[in-house]
Design an enzyme around this catalytic site. Structure first.
Site, PDB file in Angstrom:
ATOM      1  CG  HIS A  33      -0.736   9.058   3.330  1.00  0.00           C
ATOM      2  ND1 HIS A  33      -1.106   7.533   3.513  1.00  0.00           N
ATOM      3  CD2 HIS A  33      -0.455   9.271   4.337  1.00  0.00           C
ATOM      4  CE1 HIS A  33      -0.612   7.580   4.923  1.00  0.00           C
ATOM      5  NE2 HIS A  33      -0.180   8.653   5.439  1.00  0.00           N
ATOM      6  CD  GLU A  91      -4.688   7.828   9.594  1.00  0.00           C
ATOM      7  OE1 GLU A  91      -3.931   8.895   9.920  1.00  0.00           O
ATOM      8  OE2 GLU A  91      -4.186   6.948  10.117  1.00  0.00           O
ATOM      9  CD  GLU A 147      -1.391   4.145   8.094  1.00  0.00           C
ATOM     10  OE1 GLU A 147      -1.117   4.791   9.157  1.00  0.00           O
ATOM     11  OE2 GLU A 147      -1.229   5.088   6.938  1.00  0.00           O
ATOM     12  NE  ARG A 199      -3.337   2.249   2.936  1.00  0.00           N
ATOM     13  CZ  ARG A 199      -2.968   3.409   3.898  1.00  0.00           C
ATOM     14  NH1 ARG A 199      -2.063   3.251   4.500  1.00  0.00           N
ATOM     15  NH2 ARG A 199      -4.000   4.214   4.025  1.00  0.00           N
TER      16      ARG A 199
HETATM   17  C1  PNW Z   1      -0.943   7.748  10.720  1.00  0.00           C
HETATM   18  N1  PNW Z   1      -3.048  11.018  15.746  1.00  0.00           N
HETATM   19  O1  PNW Z   1      -1.004   9.240  11.302  1.00  0.00           O
HETATM   20  C2  PNW Z   1      -0.600   8.103   9.266  1.00  0.00           C
HETATM   21  O2  PNW Z   1      -1.498   7.355   8.260  1.00  0.00           O
HETATM   22  C3  PNW Z   1       0.725   7.674   8.917  1.00  0.00           C
HETATM   23  O3  PNW Z   1       1.137   8.511   7.681  1.00  0.00           O
HETATM   24  C4  PNW Z   1       1.507   7.815  10.184  1.00  0.00           C
HETATM   25  O4  PNW Z   1       2.840   7.972   9.935  1.00  0.00           O
HETATM   26  C5  PNW Z   1       1.098   6.817  11.235  1.00  0.00           C
HETATM   27  O5  PNW Z   1      -0.279   6.992  11.330  1.00  0.00           O
HETATM   28  C6  PNW Z   1       1.853   6.884  12.593  1.00  0.00           C
HETATM   29  O6  PNW Z   1       1.558   8.164  13.070  1.00  0.00           O
HETATM   30  C7  PNW Z   1      -1.646   9.499  12.579  1.00  0.00           C
HETATM   31  O7  PNW Z   1      -2.682  12.141  16.360  1.00  0.00           O
HETATM   32  C8  PNW Z   1      -1.158  10.718  12.794  1.00  0.00           C
HETATM   33  O8  PNW Z   1      -4.138  10.459  16.283  1.00  0.00           O
HETATM   34  C9  PNW Z   1      -1.669  11.215  14.004  1.00  0.00           C
HETATM   35  C10 PNW Z   1      -2.599  10.794  14.701  1.00  0.00           C
HETATM   36  C11 PNW Z   1      -3.235   9.349  14.021  1.00  0.00           C
HETATM   37  C12 PNW Z   1      -2.811   8.844  12.940  1.00  0.00           C
END
Ligand code: PNW
Length: 467
Positions: A124, A169, A372, A80
């Site tokens: 993304h 997301e 993920e 992915r």
């Molecule tokens: C996801 N939060 O990001 C993303 O899809 C990825 O790109 C990222 O590297 C991964 O999770 C790890 O962080 C998030 O604050 C970033 O709740 C922040 C949050 C959730 C997901």
């Protein structure tokens, strides 16, 4: 002799790994790519830790053949990745940039020649800066721009890519991008975040409709970051209401319009003081709720929440009011004794089972994929050059078991993508957080498969957690 249930997964279960364009590609100014909001944001002093940027990242743009070789070595079935909008349609509108598309054609061909199924994420987080300058996601026209871009990418890759998700997301894009501002474009205005959310969802619906018309057999979906949510004290009405609010803002405000066809009424009521949802036009709900072939779920942790209570001390609670509009009174509990990752996120594998069974229970049936799941830890390289990331191995194992539990409970889980294939640019945290199953030395760009990567290879080989 100990005998462990081998925990075999259903035949055909998809084992994959995930990445995202801005986090790994680098080559930020090559072959006609224009800046995205993440280039602007990361180059703005104070926005990312250490001033880190994705200018070079893992240099995947030049090293993708080596990286596909590593995927083959791990034995993954599917990969992915996301397409960088400003690479393939610089500026966010108009004609395609052939050189940008060629990169993804080469990548996809390389994957296919290694029997790895490409899963494309169309967005993304790297919105072309021009579109942000024209209003960004709070502007309705951005949804139409996205559908146009999605159609363009599908036109170029649809002959060899079957699996597509529109957004990764949208919660992060809307609420971290436009409410708390910890992600690009760094704006802080809750009403704009809600408009952004709606236009992300609208763009999703328009893109699905357009791709579906061109390619009725494509497998289409969206990826949402979902959380297990619980009340700190189930006997306290204030805590239960806090859990309802956060579940509403994190999960239902996206799941409901996508799968049921309208925003949850209780959440709209919570948000009444912030927005009248005047951005919703006739027909939008129907446009958003397109039939889907799959739902991608990113799962990392649980939120345990409590309401306002003057008798309860401030510790060990934390607040994140700007990321959660309408929930200013909610306190997040950091449960003493619960292990956390290097992101300070609590490890809660049962929450993954709960999330999957909950979606299966509360929403119309659709095949589910974990798009993920993974953990940041501080890895150390041994004198022999190996990376013994035992915490990450344990994290993955616990979450594989949680997936198996969900399947046993009847959830239609069809695959699992680990986050992430490689250590990479972790957004506002820069290169300080490592999520990879493969270590990247950012000085030399050398890749080293970590113990978790070797473990993943075994799991894939056995289609389960064998002895
Ligand atoms: C996801 N939060 O990001 C993303 O899809 C990825 O790109 C990222 O590297 C991964 O999770 C790890 O962080 C998030 O604050 C970033 O709740 C922040 C949050 C959730 C997901």
């Amino acid at each position: 002799m100990t005998s462990i249930d081998p925990l075999t997964f259903p035949p055909g279960f998809v084992w994959g790994a995930a990445t995202a364009s801005y986090q790994i590609e680098g080559a930020a100014q090559e072959d006609g790519r224009t800046p995205s909001i993440w280039d602007t944001f990361s180059h703005t002093p104070g926005k990312t830790l250490g001033g880190d940027t994705g200018d070079v990242a893992c240099d995947h743009y030049h090293r993708f053949r080596e990286d596909v070789g590593l995927m083959k070595d791990l034995g993954i079935n599917a990969y992915r990745f996301s397409v960088a909008w400003p690479r393939v349609q610089p500026g966010g509108s108009g004609s395609a940039n052939a050189k940008g598309l060629d990169f993804y054609r080469r990548l996809v061909d390389e994957l296919l020649s290694h029997d790895i199924t490409p899963w494309v994420t169309l967005y993304h987080w790297d919105l072309p800066q021009e579109l942000e300058d024209a209003g960004g996601w709070p502007a309705r026209d951005t949804a139409a721009r996205f559908a146009d871009y999605a159609t363009l990418v599908h036109g170029a890759l649809g002959d060899r890519v079957r699996h597509w998700t529109t957004f990764n997301e949208p919660w992060c894009s809307a609420f971290l991008g436009y409410a708390s501002g910890v992600h690009a474009p760094g704006r802080q205005h809750a009403p704009d975040a809600l408009a952004a959310m709606h236009h992300l969802l609208l763009g999703h619906g328009q893109a699905i409709e357009s791709i579906r018309a061109a390619d009725p057999t494509a497998q289409l979906g969206i990826t949402l970051n979902l959380y297990a949510i619980s009340a700190a004290d189930e006997t306290k009405p204030g805590d239960l209401d806090a859990a309802r609010r956060i579940d509403g803002l994190a999960n239902r405000i996206f799941l409901d319009p996508v799968l049921l066809g309208s925003y949850p009424a209780d959440v709209m009521a919570d948000l009444r003081g912030i927005s009248d949802f005047g951005f919703v036009r006739d027909g939008d709900h129907k446009q958003i709720a397109q039939p889907l072939d799959l739902l991608g779920i990113n799962y990392y942790s649980r939120h345990v929440v409590a309401g306002e209570d003057p008798d309860v001390p401030a510790e060990p609670y934390w607040r994140a009011p700007t990321s959660w509009p309408g929930s200013e009174t909610v306190r997040f509990l950091k449960r003493p004794g619960v292990p956390v990752t290097d992101m300070n996120w609590e490890v809660d594998a049962p929450g993954l089972t709960e999330t999957l069974t909950r979606v299966a229970r509360d929403y119309p049936a659709v095949p589910l994929y974990i798009t993920e799941n993974g953990a940041a830890y501080i890895d150390t390289v041994t004198d022999e050059g190996t990376v013994e990331d035992t915490d990450r191995v344990a994290y993955f194992d616990a979450h594989f078991r949680a997936c198996h539990d969900a399947i046993a409970a009847g959830a239609p889980l069809s695959g699992y993508f680990a986050w992430s294939l490689l250590d990479n640019f972790e957004w506002a945290w820069g290169y300080t957080k490592r999520f990879g199953m493969i270590r990247v030395d950012y000085d030399t760009q050398q890749r080293t498969v970590k113990a978790s990567g070797h473990r993943f290879r075994e799991v894939i080989k056995h289609n389960g957690l064998g002895e």
